[in-house]
Design a protein around this motif. Sequence first.
Motif, short mmCIF file in Angstrom:
data_model
loop_
_atom_site.label_atom_id
_atom_site.label_comp_id
_atom_site.label_asym_id
_atom_site.label_seq_id
_atom_site.Cartn_x
_atom_site.Cartn_y
_atom_site.Cartn_z
N ASP A 97 0.87 -1.17 0.00
CA ASP A 97 0.00 0.00 0.00
C ASP A 97 0.91 1.22 0.00
O ASP A 97 1.97 1.21 0.63
N VAL A 98 0.50 2.27 -0.71
CA VAL A 98 1.32 3.47 -0.84
C VAL A 98 0.51 4.71 -0.49
O VAL A 98 -0.61 4.88 -0.98
N LEU A 99 1.10 5.56 0.36
CA LEU A 99 0.51 6.86 0.69
C LEU A 99 1.32 7.94 -0.01
O LEU A 99 2.54 7.95 0.09
N PHE A 100 0.64 8.85 -0.68
CA PHE A 100 1.28 10.02 -1.28
C PHE A 100 0.89 11.21 -0.43
O PHE A 100 -0.31 11.47 -0.26
N CYS A 101 1.88 11.93 0.09
CA CYS A 101 1.61 12.99 1.05
C CYS A 101 2.26 14.31 0.66
O CYS A 101 3.25 14.33 -0.09
N SER A 102 1.74 15.39 1.22
CA SER A 102 2.35 16.71 1.08
C SER A 102 3.56 16.78 2.00
O SER A 102 3.80 15.87 2.81
N ARG A 103 4.32 17.87 1.93
CA ARG A 103 5.45 18.08 2.85
C ARG A 103 4.99 18.02 4.30
O ARG A 103 5.71 17.59 5.17
N GLU A 104 3.77 18.46 4.55
CA GLU A 104 3.21 18.50 5.91
C GLU A 104 2.58 17.18 6.32
O GLU A 104 1.93 17.08 7.35
N LEU A 105 2.77 16.15 5.49
CA LEU A 105 2.24 14.79 5.72
C LEU A 105 0.71 14.72 5.72
O LEU A 105 0.11 13.94 6.45
N VAL A 106 0.10 15.51 4.87
CA VAL A 106 -1.33 15.37 4.61
C VAL A 106 -1.46 14.39 3.45
O VAL A 106 -0.81 14.54 2.41
#
Length: 122
Positions: A65-74
Amino acid sequence: MGDRMAVGVLKKAGGDVVCAHCELADSPLKRLRGLLGRSELGENEGMLFRPAGSIHMFFMRFPIDVLFCSRELVVLGIERDLQPWRTAKRKGAKVVVELPVGGADRLDVGDRLFLETATMEA
């Protein structure tokens, strides 16, 4: 003395643990190696790639599973059960988190994550 490896606990806002043993791939060499050579990710394991907006599964032996996040980990996007020999990316992603299949089941786009880091002997 062994190599020192940065690890952390990745949590969801509210304190729920997403990944209890999250390795940090924050150098070019660590990002290049990633999970290559492993036969699996344990239930509480994962890897956080920074900076990264895409991944490839070339030469991998198992799905993730992969999470793609912003710099702020959103969380900007989630790719569940990504199979070997596939690629994935999300526009605007600056951080990628790789988890075992099922590791993203309790997450949604828009969730805010937090990383508590430590250093351990490898």
